[in-house]
Each structure stands twice: as structure tokens, then as C-alpha cells.
Write a protein that holds these residues in place. Structure first.
Motif, PDB file in Angstrom:
ATOM      1  N   GLN A 351       0.832  -1.138  -0.013  1.00  0.00           N
ATOM      2  CA  GLN A 351      -0.108   0.005  -0.188  1.00  0.00           C
ATOM      3  C   GLN A 351       0.876   1.052  -0.140  1.00  0.00           C
ATOM      4  O   GLN A 351       1.902   1.306   0.887  1.00  0.00           O
ATOM      5  CB  GLN A 351      -0.861   0.076   1.286  1.00  0.00           C
ATOM      6  CG  GLN A 351      -1.884   1.036   1.451  1.00  0.00           C
ATOM      7  CD  GLN A 351      -2.686   1.060   2.478  1.00  0.00           C
ATOM      8  OE1 GLN A 351      -2.299   0.764   3.624  1.00  0.00           O
ATOM      9  NE2 GLN A 351      -4.003   1.327   2.264  1.00  0.00           N
ATOM     10  N   LEU A 352       0.620   2.258  -1.107  1.00  0.00           N
ATOM     11  CA  LEU A 352       1.444   3.261  -0.934  1.00  0.00           C
ATOM     12  C   LEU A 352       1.062   4.338   0.241  1.00  0.00           C
ATOM     13  O   LEU A 352      -0.007   4.554   0.759  1.00  0.00           O
ATOM     14  CB  LEU A 352       1.098   4.206  -2.169  1.00  0.00           C
ATOM     15  CG  LEU A 352       1.517   5.560  -2.205  1.00  0.00           C
ATOM     16  CD1 LEU A 352       3.064   5.467  -2.431  1.00  0.00           C
ATOM     17  CD2 LEU A 352       1.019   6.473  -3.424  1.00  0.00           C
ATOM     18  N   VAL A 353       2.114   4.667   1.040  1.00  0.00           N
ATOM     19  CA  VAL A 353       2.263   5.552   2.073  1.00  0.00           C
ATOM     20  C   VAL A 353       2.065   6.866   1.783  1.00  0.00           C
ATOM     21  O   VAL A 353       3.233   7.503   1.177  1.00  0.00           O
ATOM     22  CB  VAL A 353       3.206   5.150   2.997  1.00  0.00           C
ATOM     23  CG1 VAL A 353       3.429   5.878   4.378  1.00  0.00           C
ATOM     24  CG2 VAL A 353       3.321   3.442   3.596  1.00  0.00           C
ATOM     25  N   ILE A 354       1.116   7.454   2.106  1.00  0.00           N
ATOM     26  CA  ILE A 354       0.912   8.927   1.768  1.00  0.00           C
ATOM     27  C   ILE A 354       1.892   9.775   2.639  1.00  0.00           C
ATOM     28  O   ILE A 354       2.231   9.417   4.010  1.00  0.00           O
ATOM     29  CB  ILE A 354      -0.368   9.338   2.011  1.00  0.00           C
ATOM     30  CG1 ILE A 354      -1.505   8.720   1.204  1.00  0.00           C
ATOM     31  CG2 ILE A 354      -0.699  10.734   1.438  1.00  0.00           C
ATOM     32  CD1 ILE A 354      -1.354   8.601  -0.399  1.00  0.00           C
ATOM     33  N   LYS A 355       2.415  10.720   2.139  1.00  0.00           N
ATOM     34  CA  LYS A 355       3.609  11.626   2.992  1.00  0.00           C
ATOM     35  C   LYS A 355       2.969  11.971   4.335  1.00  0.00           C
ATOM     36  O   LYS A 355       3.714  11.844   5.369  1.00  0.00           O
ATOM     37  CB  LYS A 355       3.862  12.849   2.032  1.00  0.00           C
ATOM     38  CG  LYS A 355       4.786  12.543   1.030  1.00  0.00           C
ATOM     39  CD  LYS A 355       5.076  13.937   0.266  1.00  0.00           C
ATOM     40  CE  LYS A 355       5.933  13.579  -0.858  1.00  0.00           C
ATOM     41  NZ  LYS A 355       6.521  14.863  -1.692  1.00  0.00           N
ATOM     42  N   ASP A 356       1.697  12.256   4.378  1.00  0.00           N
ATOM     43  CA  ASP A 356       1.123  12.921   5.602  1.00  0.00           C
ATOM     44  C   ASP A 356       1.333  11.841   6.762  1.00  0.00           C
ATOM     45  O   ASP A 356       1.301  11.803   7.948  1.00  0.00           O
ATOM     46  CB  ASP A 356      -0.215  13.310   5.740  1.00  0.00           C
ATOM     47  CG  ASP A 356      -0.266  14.789   4.907  1.00  0.00           C
ATOM     48  OD1 ASP A 356       0.736  15.276   4.837  1.00  0.00           O
ATOM     49  OD2 ASP A 356      -1.346  14.937   4.292  1.00  0.00           O
ATOM     50  N   GLU A 357       0.962  10.504   6.145  1.00  0.00           N
ATOM     51  CA  GLU A 357       1.154   9.006   7.036  1.00  0.00           C
ATOM     52  C   GLU A 357       2.320   8.943   7.775  1.00  0.00           C
ATOM     53  O   GLU A 357       2.605   8.112   8.800  1.00  0.00           O
ATOM     54  CB  GLU A 357       0.617   8.100   6.352  1.00  0.00           C
ATOM     55  CG  GLU A 357      -0.820   8.000   5.771  1.00  0.00           C
ATOM     56  CD  GLU A 357      -1.136   6.852   5.033  1.00  0.00           C
ATOM     57  OE1 GLU A 357      -0.889   5.660   5.740  1.00  0.00           O
ATOM     58  OE2 GLU A 357      -1.902   6.940   4.052  1.00  0.00           O
ATOM     59  N   THR A 358       3.353   9.472   7.075  1.00  0.00           N
ATOM     60  CA  THR A 358       4.805   9.235   7.642  1.00  0.00           C
ATOM     61  C   THR A 358       5.018  10.217   8.510  1.00  0.00           C
ATOM     62  O   THR A 358       6.161   9.997   9.359  1.00  0.00           O
ATOM     63  CB  THR A 358       5.698   9.380   6.341  1.00  0.00           C
ATOM     64  OG1 THR A 358       5.997  10.453   5.770  1.00  0.00           O
ATOM     65  CG2 THR A 358       5.721   8.200   5.317  1.00  0.00           C
ATOM     66  N   LYS A 359       4.600  11.399   8.705  1.00  0.00           N
ATOM     67  CA  LYS A 359       4.831  12.286   9.914  1.00  0.00           C
ATOM     68  C   LYS A 359       4.261  11.923  11.057  1.00  0.00           C
ATOM     69  O   LYS A 359       3.036  11.480  11.277  1.00  0.00           O
ATOM     70  CB  LYS A 359       4.410  13.844   9.421  1.00  0.00           C
ATOM     71  CG  LYS A 359       4.925  14.271   8.044  1.00  0.00           C
ATOM     72  CD  LYS A 359       4.213  15.616   7.707  1.00  0.00           C
ATOM     73  CE  LYS A 359       4.822  16.078   6.379  1.00  0.00           C
ATOM     74  NZ  LYS A 359       4.167  17.358   6.022  1.00  0.00           N
ATOM     75  N   PRO A 360       5.249  12.271  12.059  1.00  0.00           N
ATOM     76  CA  PRO A 360       4.651  11.879  13.546  1.00  0.00           C
ATOM     77  C   PRO A 360       3.317  12.811  13.970  1.00  0.00           C
ATOM     78  O   PRO A 360       3.619  13.875  13.291  1.00  0.00           O
ATOM     79  CB  PRO A 360       5.791  12.091  14.395  1.00  0.00           C
ATOM     80  CG  PRO A 360       6.767  13.016  13.661  1.00  0.00           C
ATOM     81  CD  PRO A 360       6.374  12.760  12.309  1.00  0.00           C
TER      82      PRO A 360
END
Length: 368
Positions: A351-360
């Protein structure tokens, strides 16, 4: 023997009306002139057949003698000269059909001459029987392989067989029931079966690449035995074009993974280290990894996490092919989360991880 033609014509007037065109009749040869043969068809009248029609049924004239009996079909109840005109056409067709049926049922191997070639195969003739031999029914020795799938090159190789005799078997009749479909491959099936009897699944053989096609490679081994290694069995990595990795004449080792009806299936990747063997030690479900988009298809995108391991990002995450192409580009790297691993099937869902999902996520301060 002199025949009174006027008397013969008079006899025609009394011919029996019960006979009909197409009916098979038998009669005694009354007279033979330069171009025609006259046959006594009493009580119906006198039949006539052109000498030019004899070649289709008789190899020589030794059986065409006055007093001899011959069989034929009625072509016309009365021709322009007032005779019952006869023909061998229907008898020939019936005999040809019976011969084809007997050859098919007996599985007899015959030597047929190649008379012409076209892009689909060869035209053959055997004892007056004409038929077609599709390219797919040629033996390994004569199959027209082309490294680039060039139709002109394939036709040229087929044309090289014109004039030669091939040992073939009758497979079937065509839709009209007359022309026959030949097979050279079927004629060799007993020999092939005998040679294959010494091999079993999981055996490793060494051979030469005899053909490279879009869907895999053909491998020739042990005196013209041949099998296919499907594109999915060439390597653990995705191979889009086998021609970029293999060429005709290359020596290869392959593992037999299937034998059915004299067809052999090979695997090259089975002889290489399986990168999925310890997949659960290297990659974890739920974890995020960097991956390179290899190919985009209508059903999703293939993504490589390393040189050998790849997974699929399904189209359902994007909704359409246009959306997936907006978010992903072939050759670029993105962050992907592993959602499932099927070790035995060599499958991984990503599943592609959206950039916002990688931010704490920021912590909210409690109210005082």
C-alpha cells in the motif's frame, strides 16, 4: 466392335425414369472412341463418360476395356447428345473420405509431399489426398522459429520444406469432410513418449535454447526433445522481454516441473536460490519500506523492494489507472507498507504510504 449410335440414341427414349442425378450406377463398357467411353446401363439407357474424367480414378487404361464393368455417378440424365452423362466425382469424394477416416482411425504414419507453404503452415498431398499441416503440428526439427517473430522469416523457413516428404499422421478432416489436417508431431509421439519415459519431474537437464518468444524460451535436449520454460519460470525477478536475457544457441540448465501429453515444462528459477525462503525474516507485515515502481498495469503496479522481491499495489487504492499514474511513475521510489505476504505463492500486497502518514502525529497538550 462397331456401335450403331442411332440405335443407342433410340434406346435413350426408353430409359427408366426412376433413375436420378447423383445416383450410383454400374454398367458394362460398350465402346471407346477418341474422347468418350460408352456404358451399357440397361434398362435405363446408355451412359457416356469423358476420357478426361478417367485420370481422377484410374492410373492407367488397363481397366478401361470393352466388356469391363465400371461404376460411376449420374451427372446428367440427358446431355446435349442424348446420353446419360456419368462422372466419377462423387465416388472419388466418397473414397477419399473413407481413406481419410481409415488413416485417422488406424493412426498410420504416411509420407506426404509438401506442395506449398503459407504463413499458417504447409499444404501436403498423399495419394491424391490434399491437406493442411499447421505450423503448430510440425516437429521440433522443422518448426520455423524466428528470434524476432518475423513473419517473413517464418514463411521463408516453411518454404524451404516445399518439395520434401514428411512423415505425418492424419488428425482430422476439415469442415467439408474432404481435405485432411496432417500432423508431423503426432507421427513422432510414440518415439517422443519412449524418449521421455526416462525423465521425471524434478530432473535437471542441460540443453540449448532453440527459440526465444514473448512468453518464454524453448529448450532442446536429448536428440530433439524440446520443452518450454514459461516467462514466469525464467527468474525470480520480473522478466518483461526474454530476448533481453536469452538468445538461441545458449546452453542452459533447467529443472523439469511438468510432463503431460509429451509436453515438457521447465523452470530455470527453480535452480536458483529462492529469495522468498526467508522472506519473513527480512520483511514484516505492517512495516514501511522503500520500493521502486517497476511496471504500471490496469490492475495495479509492481514494486521491487530489492533486486528479487516484489509486491503489488492494487488499483483499488487509487480507483483508476489515470489516478495511479498521477501518483506513481515507473522507475521512481516511494514508501510502501506491506499489508500481506503469501510466502508459498510468492506474493506480497503493498500500500502506498501518503506523505502525511509518515509524519509523527503531534501530541495535544492537556487542558489545565
Amino acid at each position: 466392335m462397331n456401335i450403331d449410335l442411332n440405335k443407342l440414341l433410340k434406346d435413350e427414349a426408353t430409359k427408366n425414369s426412376s433413375i436420378k442425378e447423383g445416383q450410383e450406377v454400374e454398367g458394362e463398357i460398350l465402346n471407346i472412341d477418341k474422347n468418350r467411353i460408352y456404358v451399357d446401363l440397361s434398362p435405363f439407357g446408355t451412359g457416356m463418360i469423358y476420357k478426361s474424367d478417367l485420370a481422377s480414378r484410374y492410373n492407367s487404361g488397363k481397366d478401361i476395356l470393352i466388356g469391363k464393368k465400371i461404376k460411376a455417378n449420374i451427372f446428367s440424365l440427358e446431355n446435349k447428345d442424348g446420353f446419360i452423362e456419368l462422372s466419377f466425382e462423387e465416388l472419388n469424394e466418397r473414397d477419399a473420405s473413407d481413406k481419410i477416416e481409415n488413416l485417422r482411425n488406424s493412426k498410420k504414419i504416411v509420407s506426404a509431399k509438401v506442395t506449398s507453404a503459407n504463413k499458417g503452415g504447409l499444404m501436403l498431398e498423399f495419394e491424391g489426398l490434399k491437406g493442411f499441416l499447421p505450423s503448430s503440428q510440425l516437429s521440433t526439427e522443422h518448426y520455423p522459429r524466428s528470434s524476432g517473430g518475423d513473419s517473413a522469416e517464418i514463411l521463408s523457413k516453411l518454404q524451404d520444406l516445399v518439395g520434401k516428404n514428411l512423415n505425418v499422421r492424419v488428425l482430422n478432416k476439415d469442415k467439408d469432410g474432404q481435405n485432411v489436417v496432417f500432423s508431423e508431431k503426432a507421427a513422432k509421439e510414440n518415439d517422443t513418449k519412449k524418449m521421455l519415459s526416462k525423465y521425471k519431474i524434478d530432473d535437471v537437464v542441460e540443453g540449448k535454447i532453440s527459440g526465444v518468444v514473448d512468453f518464454g524460451i524453448f529448450i532442446s535436449f536429448d536428440n530433439n526433445l524440446e520443452g518450454l520454460a514459461h516467462i514466469s519460470e525464467l527468474d525470480w525477478q520480473i522478466i518483461k522481454n526474454p530476448k533481453e536475457f536469452f538468445k538461441v544457441g545458449d546452453k542452459v540448465k533447467a529443472k523439469i516441473i511438468g510432463i503431460k501429453n509429451n509436453d515438457i515444462n521447465f523452470s530455470l528459477r527453480a535452480l536458483k536460490e529462492n529469495p522468498w525462503k526467508d522472506i519473513d525474516k527480512k520483511y514484516k507485515i505492517g512495516e514501511t519500506y522503500k520500493g521502486t515502481v517497476k511496471e504500471i498495469h490496469p490492475f495495479g503496479a509492481f514494486v521491487f523492494l530489492d533486486d528479487k522481491i516484489h509486491g503489488l499495489v492494487h488499483i483499488s487504492q487509487f480507483g483508476s489507472i489515470s489516478n495511479i499514474k498521477k501518483q506513481l511513475s515507473e522507475g521512481k521510489k516511494y514508501n510502501f507498507r506491506i499489508t500481506s505476504i503469501e510466502k508459498g505463492e510468492y506474493r506480497m500486497a503493498l500500500q502506498l504510504v501518503i506523505k502525511d502518514e509518515t509524519k509523527p502525529k503531534s501530541k495535544t497538550k492537556p487542558k489545565k
